[in-house]
Enzyme design. Structure first.
Site, PDB file in Angstrom:
ATOM      1  CD  GLU A   1      12.800  -5.111 -42.810  1.00 26.97           C
ATOM      2  OE1 GLU A   1      13.915  -5.426 -42.386  1.00 26.97           O
ATOM      3  OE2 GLU A   1      12.199  -4.108 -42.419  1.00 26.97           O
TER       4      GLU A   1
ATOM      5  CB  CYS B   1      11.024   6.961 -44.479  1.00 28.08           C
ATOM      6  SG  CYS B   1      10.443   5.276 -44.746  1.00 28.08           S
TER       7      CYS B   1
ATOM      8  CD  GLU C   1       2.971   6.089 -52.199  1.00 26.92           C
ATOM      9  OE1 GLU C   1       3.317   6.510 -51.092  1.00 26.92           O
ATOM     10  OE2 GLU C   1       1.770   5.928 -52.494  1.00 26.92           O
TER      11      GLU C   1
ATOM     12  CB  SER D   1      -0.314   4.431 -45.662  1.00 32.15           C
ATOM     13  OG  SER D   1       0.376   5.594 -45.283  1.00 32.15           O
TER      14      SER D   1
ATOM     15  CB  SER E   1       2.184  10.279 -45.513  1.00 32.08           C
ATOM     16  OG  SER E   1       2.013   8.934 -45.120  1.00 32.08           O
TER      17      SER E   1
ATOM     18  CG  HIS F   1       4.466  13.274 -42.847  1.00 33.55           C
ATOM     19  ND1 HIS F   1       3.796  12.552 -41.883  1.00 33.55           N
ATOM     20  CD2 HIS F   1       4.903  12.363 -43.749  1.00 33.55           C
ATOM     21  CE1 HIS F   1       3.820  11.273 -42.201  1.00 33.55           C
ATOM     22  NE2 HIS F   1       4.477  11.124 -43.317  1.00 33.55           N
TER      23      HIS F   1
ATOM     24  CB  CYS G   1       5.836   3.908 -38.628  1.00 31.70           C
ATOM     25  SG  CYS G   1       4.155   3.440 -38.501  1.00 31.70           S
TER      26      CYS G   1
END
Ligand code: SAH
Length: 355
Positions: free
Chosen positions: A93, A120, A161, A190, A213, A215, A332
Site C-alpha cells: 500500500e 499497528c 521498518e 520514521s 516512534s 510511544h 497511520c
C-alpha cells in the site's frame, strides 16, 4: 548487477546514458530517457514517443520497473490509498495525502513488517520481504502521475521498518532527491529504533528528518507496546538520538501514539517531558487510529489536549497529528498487505504522463 539487468528505475543520468549507449543510441538519448522516467512518469519504454517506433519495439521486453495499480480508495478528505502489485505478485500500500500546496506520499519500505507493534495493523500480518529501491521510488511516481501534481514531501511511514532495509532505502532516497527532485528536507524517515541503525544513518549526513516512534516515557511501558524494545533500552535509544542530532545538525521528532488509559495520563506527559528536557526535538502526538486486531481506544480530544498542554508547560515543542485518510483505512497504523473486503472499488485512473 549490470545496468542491463537492473531495472531502469533507480538509475541516475550517467547510468541511463551508459545504458542507452550500450543499446547503440547517442548519449543525449540518455537524458531523454531520464526525463521521461522521472519527470513524465513513463511506465514503459513503449510510451516514450521521442524514441523511434522501431527502437521501441526492439526493447519491448525491457521493463522500467513500475508496479501495477490494483486498486485505489479515496477518503472523504481527499487522501488516496493505492494497492500496488509488484513484479512477483506481492501487494503493498502507498498513500497520497494532499494538503494546501503540498502533496505528501506515505511510502512503504517492506512487504509487511517484522516489528509486531501491538497497535499497528501492518505488524499483525507478519513480514514477507524488503522492497527494492525501485519499488520504493515507484510509489512516489505513481502518486505523482495519479494526482497530476508534483510530490513535495515523502514520509517513510507506510508498511515496514525503513531502518531494517537501509540498503535499499538509502539509494531510493538519493534517487528521489537527485532524479525526481524532492528536497531532502522534505523527506522524513520514521523508525521504531533498531540498535546501531540511527548511528549508521547519521554517518550518511543526510538532511532528511528522523522521526523516532517513542510511544512511552519509560522502558517498562515501551516494551509492553513494542516487542522489539526489549533489545534497545530507552536510554540507549535516546543517547543515539542525541548523537544523531550532534552529527547531522538536524532536529529530530518523536512520535507518541496516544492510547486511552494506557500512555495518555498527565503523569506520563510529565515523565516524557523530563526525559526529553534540553533535547532539540519536537513531539508529534498521534491519537490512536482503530484497527480490528487490537482493542485499544482513542482518547477524547480533551485528554489529547491535556497531554499536549502538560508538554507545552514543560517547554517541550509539541503538535497533535490527527491522521488523514481515516475513511479509507489509509491512516497511520491502518496499512496492511492484503486488501480489506469492506473496501469499495473506485476506478483506477489511467496514469497520465505529467506535462
Ligand atoms: N516502522 C516505522 C514506520 C511506521 S508507521 C515506525 O515504527 O516508526 C508511522 C507511525 O504510525 C509510527 O509512529 C507508528 O507507531 C504509528 N502507528 C502505528 N499504528 C498506529 C495506529 N493504529 N494509530 C496511530 N498511529 C499508529
Amino acid at each position: 548487477m549490470s545496468a542491463a539487468t537492473a531495472p531502469l528505475l533507480g538509475q541516475d543520468l550517467s547510468a541511463l546514458t551508459h545504458w542507452m549507449e550500450s543499446q547503440g543510441q547517442p548519449a543525449y538519448r540518455g537524458k531523454q530517457l531520464h526525463q521521461w522516467i522521472y519527470q513524465k512518469g513513463a511506465n514503459s519504454l513503449g510510451n516514450i514517443t521521442v524514441f523511434s517506433k522501431e527502437w521501441r519495439s526492439s526493447v519491448a521486453d525491457i521493463q522500467i520497473g513500475r508496479s501495477q495499480v490494483q486498486h485505489r480508495s479515496v477518503a472523504p478528505d481527499g487522501t488516496i490509498k493505492y494497492l500496488l502489485t509488484l513484479a512477483d505478485g506481492q501487494v503493498i500500500e502507498t498513500v497520497g495525502i494532499p494538503s494546501d500546496q503540498r502533496l505528501t506520499v506515505c511510502v512503504s519500505t517492506q512487504v509487511g513488517c517484522a516489528m509486531a507493534c501491538s497497535f499497528c495493523a501492518t505488524g499483525k500480518g507478519g513480514f514477507f520481504r524488503n522492497l527494492k529501491a525501485h519499488e520504493i521510488i515507484d510509489q512516489v511516481l505513481t502518486v505523482q502521475s495519479d494526482f497530476g501534481q508534483r510530490v513535495s514531501h515523502v514520509v517513510l511511514m507506510g508498511l515496514g521498518e525503513p531502518m531494517a532495509n537501509l540498503d535499499e532505502v538509502l539509494p531510493a532516497l538519493r534517487c528521489l532527491n537527485t532524479d525526481v527532485g524532492i528536497g531532502q528536507r522534505s523527506m522524513t524517515l520514521s523508525t521504531v529504533g533498531i540498535p546501531g541503525k540511527i548511528e549508521e544513518l547519521a554517518n550518511h549526513h543526510l538532511q532528511i528528518t528522523l522521526a523516532v516512534s517513542l510511544h512511552a516515557p519509560n522502558q517498562l511501558l515501551r516494551e509492553q507496546l513494542i516487542p522489539t524494545a526489549v533489545n534497545y533500552s530507552i536510554e540507549g535509544l535516546l543517547d543515539d538520538c542525541r548523537e544523531y542530532v550532534r552529527v547531522t545538525g538536524r532536529r529530530l521528532s518523536f512520535e507518541y501514539i496516544l492510547l486511552a488509559g494506557v500512555n495518555d495520563k498527565a503523569d506520563m506527559a510529565m515523565e516524557l517531558a523530563s526525559r526529553l528536557r534540553g533535547f532539540q526535538s519536537h513531539v508529534n502526538l498521534i491519537p490512536y487510529n482503530a484497527i480490528d486486531e487490537a482493542d485499544y481506544q482513542r482518547p477524547n480530544r480533551q485528554q489529547v489536549q491535556k497531554f499536549a498542554q502538560v508538554l507545552e508547560q514543560q517547554r517541550i515543542a509539541v503538535s497533535v497529528r490527527y491522521s488523514k485518510g481515516l475513511g479509507a483505512d489509509a491512516a497511520c497504523g491502518q496499512l496492511r498487505t492484503a486488501k480489506r473486503t469492506t473496501e469499495k472499488e473506485s476506478p483506477i485512473q489511467k496514469s497520465s504522463l505529467l506535462p
